[in-house]
Scaffold this active site. Structure first.
Site, PDB file in Angstrom:
ATOM      1  N   GLU A 182       0.815  -1.218   0.000  1.00  0.00           N
ATOM      2  CA  GLU A 182       0.000   0.000   0.000  1.00  0.00           C
ATOM      3  C   GLU A 182       0.848   1.267   0.000  1.00  0.00           C
ATOM      4  O   GLU A 182       0.649   2.162  -0.801  1.00  0.00           O
ATOM      5  CB  GLU A 182      -0.937   0.010   1.213  1.00  0.00           C
ATOM      6  CG  GLU A 182      -2.032  -1.036   1.163  1.00  0.00           C
ATOM      7  CD  GLU A 182      -2.932  -0.970   2.384  1.00  0.00           C
ATOM      8  OE1 GLU A 182      -3.249   0.153   2.820  1.00  0.00           O
ATOM      9  OE2 GLU A 182      -3.311  -2.032   2.905  1.00  0.00           O
TER      10      GLU A 182
ATOM     11  N   ASP B  86      -1.915  -4.402   3.673  1.00  0.00           N
ATOM     12  CA  ASP B  86      -1.941  -4.496   5.137  1.00  0.00           C
ATOM     13  C   ASP B  86      -2.727  -5.713   5.636  1.00  0.00           C
ATOM     14  O   ASP B  86      -3.683  -6.157   4.992  1.00  0.00           O
ATOM     15  CB  ASP B  86      -2.526  -3.215   5.735  1.00  0.00           C
ATOM     16  CG  ASP B  86      -1.558  -2.045   5.631  1.00  0.00           C
ATOM     17  OD1 ASP B  86      -0.396  -2.271   5.254  1.00  0.00           O
ATOM     18  OD2 ASP B  86      -1.963  -0.905   5.914  1.00  0.00           O
TER      19      ASP B  86
ATOM     20  N   TYR C  89       2.779  -3.689  13.114  1.00  0.00           N
ATOM     21  CA  TYR C  89       1.608  -3.017  12.533  1.00  0.00           C
ATOM     22  C   TYR C  89       0.856  -2.252  13.623  1.00  0.00           C
ATOM     23  O   TYR C  89       0.462  -2.832  14.639  1.00  0.00           O
ATOM     24  CB  TYR C  89       0.698  -4.055  11.894  1.00  0.00           C
ATOM     25  CG  TYR C  89      -0.413  -3.498  11.054  1.00  0.00           C
ATOM     26  CD1 TYR C  89      -0.147  -2.657   9.971  1.00  0.00           C
ATOM     27  CD2 TYR C  89      -1.739  -3.824  11.316  1.00  0.00           C
ATOM     28  CE1 TYR C  89      -1.171  -2.152   9.183  1.00  0.00           C
ATOM     29  CE2 TYR C  89      -2.775  -3.325  10.527  1.00  0.00           C
ATOM     30  CZ  TYR C  89      -2.479  -2.494   9.470  1.00  0.00           C
ATOM     31  OH  TYR C  89      -3.497  -2.001   8.691  1.00  0.00           O
TER      32      TYR C  89
END
Length: 719
Positions: A12, A106, A334
């Site tokens: 992304e 993600d 993350y």
């Protein structure tokens, strides 16, 4: 000559490219989508309410805003990344030539949906999608990236369906409610989640306005040696004689009237005798769980004094990678997660680090690590747990080792995350409590000795933890039957406080407790109610609804009580989870929702009456229609009642000002640009200027300018 296979890794964010590239061989090429590549149409619903089939469009590049200077437009174009069409064309061209395509967006439902959109676009463009493989990693490390490539999977269609259902629900509610509220009360938007946040803020404001304080008094004694005594029990004969009607005994005694407290004071002598010293009791204080998105937001807001959007931005930088000693390294996992789980393997690494760095006595016990509070168990029922808690990728990279190699903001947030993670794997702090009991004319008092016996996790966490209320007394100073004289006998007045207004931290906590919002949306929710002028920050910290916000909350609560409430939102999240698990059909759910919602919507269109406040004696200079007061995004204004045929707006007395953005510095609270402003009172600057946040009045951060400083102007525009 040997032909090497070519591979594409689709991610992304372009900021990850350099970090990931060093873990891959030369036959891999990384392509960034820069977020979503397709979305529902911007100005239409994007699907019909019969089959709910989405009509996807390639996301269009944003046009420069009106009024932006030519200089700023030129700089915008120069810095702009490729538009989505260019990204897709490049991706399709490379995908047709590639032997393998890894979709590495993600590791959440939104990321799964982006991978599916890429897959679907490639399929439409004639690419052999059998070459596509979905991979996920929760951190950008060599081990995680290579393990993901070695274990690809199919795109989880049910996850995608759940995410697209959320998008369609939000579009249905947002489009329909926003259109209605815009036409009735001139409110710009009324989204599903932002309206719940506004409801929370408004209800809290109502409680504050209705609050009536309760007063009470305590009788507190200070001995000549400084020991503080609390009244624990009143002589029964005295209590009966004086006829106390309302006494509340908790840890001490509260008097409902000052007169009652004064009567007890009059029956005290100067001598306080020790009649008992309790056996010492040990009390343990345990470290908190590792961060998830909501708790990181809350802590950084409270401890670093940052705004939510800034926390999100800096955490993303630490996740995508920073340059340390000419090497691109990702420092944390993350940052969007609702889980506090970490792998046993990672936990062992941290336990070994604790033992080596602080000693074996500081290592947490297994029972401590396995323990769960009732609150944790209750909260975990609302957790998707798609990936691990937020943690440093390499625990051996200490904050001090990178302090001078990354930005101060990156260092501050990394230190917060690193410290919380290490502390979680450290032993509990142990306190010793001893009660010393005194008597005076059969009235009983006590003093508390509270000392830290073993610091445990507080060895590293004291800087961030709440201050301990330690009361250290010299126990050798006290003995049974020993008497002490009083220095002061105080009657202290107390009163209950009104409910506190929400801060960004407490609003996130309230939303999470009720199962509202997702880790990726918290900062957006908090920001949008400010941008829409539905709420403002008092003292730059506390949410308070504006007049427009109160009007919107009232109409939504009155006309959509079954939609704009926490129960609907919680049930919706449960259903989305069930769609993700493949146990509920998305179209059936949307159809059932629309049937109910459309009925309520039609009733509201009739019930909500548009109120117009005409200004007596003032007419429009253009068409002679009467002028009216209106509510806009930036507050109230006066305009023509013949709008939209006549668009006259009465100008305020404030003249247009030139906005000068400062080069190379941002607001430390919200990350917005800083602007040169002129102070009303003279300072030490000759031109009387200072730096202020461009997000004023929502953010009131200021910074002084040195007298000799002459910074380069970045942009200049007239508003």
């Amino acid at each position: 000559m040997t032909n090497h296979s070519s591979k594409i890794l689709v991610i992304e964010s372009p900021n990850k490219v350099k970090t990931i590239k060093k873990y891959l061989t030369d036959d891999y090429e990384i392509v960034a989508t820069v977020g979503h590549i397709r979305d529902l149409p911007k100005y239409t619903l994007g699907f019909n309410t019969e089959d709910f089939v989405p009509k996807w469009e390639i996301i269009q590049e944003k046009k420069p805003a009106k009024g932006v200077s030519a200089t700023k437009k030129a700089k915008t174009v120069k810095k702009a990344v490729k538009n989505k069409k260019e990204i897709i064309d490049e991706l399709v061209d490379k995908a047709k030539k590639a032997d393998e395509i890894y979709l590495a967006t993600d590791p959440d439902r939104e990321g799964e949906a982006i991978s599916w959109h890429v897959y679907d676009v490639l399929k439409e463009k004639g690419v052999n999608v059998n070459k596509c493989k979905r991979i996920i990693f929760n951190e950008i490390s060599e081990k995680a990236v290579k393990n993901a490539i070695a274990n690809p999977r199919e795109i989880q269609k049910d996850w995608v369906s759940s995410q697209i259902t959320r998008r369609r629900l939000d579009r249905l509610i947002g489009f329909k409610l926003s259109s209605l509220m815009k036409s009735k009360i001139n409110a710009d938007s009324a989204g599903r989640v932002q309206s719940i946040a506004l409801k929370f803020i408004t209800e809290r404001e109502e409680l504050i306005n209705k609050f009536v304080p309760r007063f009470w008094w305590t009788l507190d004694v200070i001995l000549k040696d400084g020991t503080e005594l609390m009244l624990r029990k009143i002589d029964e004969k005295l209590k009966d004689k004086l006829g106390f009607k309302e006494l509340e005994e908790v840890s001490g005694i509260d008097f409902n009237t000052k007169e009652d407290a004064e009567l007890v004071k009059q029956h005290l002598s100067d001598k306080y005798r020790v009649y008992a010293i309790d056996t010492p009791k040990l009390k343990s204080s345990y470290p908190k769980e590792v961060y998830k998105t909501s708790t990181l937001q809350q802590d950084a807001i409270n401890k670093l004094k940052w705004r939510s959007m800034k926390i999100t931005s800096v955490a993303q930088e630490l996740y995508e990678g920073v340059t340390i000693d000419d090497e691109q390294i990702a420092l944390i996992s993350y940052p969007r997660t609702d889980s506090t789980r970490l792998s046993p393997e990672y936990g062992k690494t941290v336990l070994d680090f604790v033992a080596k760095t602080y000693g074996k006595d500081y290592v947490a016990t297994q029972s401590q690590l396995n323990g769960e509070t009732k609150a944790n168990k209750k909260q975990k029922a609302k957790v998707q747990d798609a990936h691990e808690a937020i943690h440093p990728i390499d625990i051996s990279i200490t904050p001090d080792s990178v302090k001078n190699k990354i930005s101060s903001d990156q260092y501050s947030l990394y230190k917060l995350i690193w410290t919380r993670t290490v502390a979680h794997y450290m032993a509990a702090a142990v306190y010793e409590l001893v009660n010393i009991r005194f008597i005076n004319n059969n009235n009983k008092f006590y003093a508390v000795n509270n000392t830290l016996k073993f610091d445990g996790y507080k060895k590293i966490y004291t800087h961030y933890d709440d201050k301990d209320h330690l009361r250290k007394l010299d126990l050798n100073h006290f003995a049974i039957d020993k008497e002490f004289e009083a220095k002061d006998v105080l009657l202290n007045e107390h009163q209950t406080k009104p409910p506190a207004r929400f801060t960004q931290a407490t609003l996130i906590e309230a939303l999470e407790t009720e199962g509202i919002g997702r880790p990726s949306t918290y900062s957006t929710i908090l920001d949008i109610v400010l941008k829409r002028n539905y709420a403002e920050l008092v003292n730059g910290r506390y949410y308070k609804t504006t007049d427009l916000g109160q009007k919107l909350a009232f109409e939504l609560d009155k006309n959509f009580p079954t939609i704009i409430n926490k129960e609907f939102t919680k049930n919706m999240e449960t259903t989305l989870d069930e769609i993700a698990q493949g146990t509920v059909n998305d179209v059936s759910y949307l159809q059932a929702f629309w049937n109910d919602f459309s009925e309520v919507l039609n009733e509201a269109k009739t019930n909500i009456v548009k109120k117009v406040e005409y200004i007596e004696g003032k007419n429009c200079p253009n068409c002679s229609s009467q002028l009216v007061r209106r509510e806009g995004r930036y507050g109230p204004f006066v305009g023509c009642s013949n709008f939209p045929k006549c668009k006259f707006i009465e100008k305020s007395e404030q003249k247009a000002k030139e906005i000068v953005y400062e080069e190379g510095v941002k607001c430390e609270l919200c990350h917005a640009k800083l602007i040169r402003r002129v102070a009303k009172k003279k300072g030490r600057n000759k031109d009387n200027t200072f730096l202020g946040c461009s997000n004023f009045p929502k953010c009131k951060y200021t910074k002084s300018l040195e007298p000799e400083k002459d910074e380069t102007i970045r942009d200049s525009t007239i508003i």
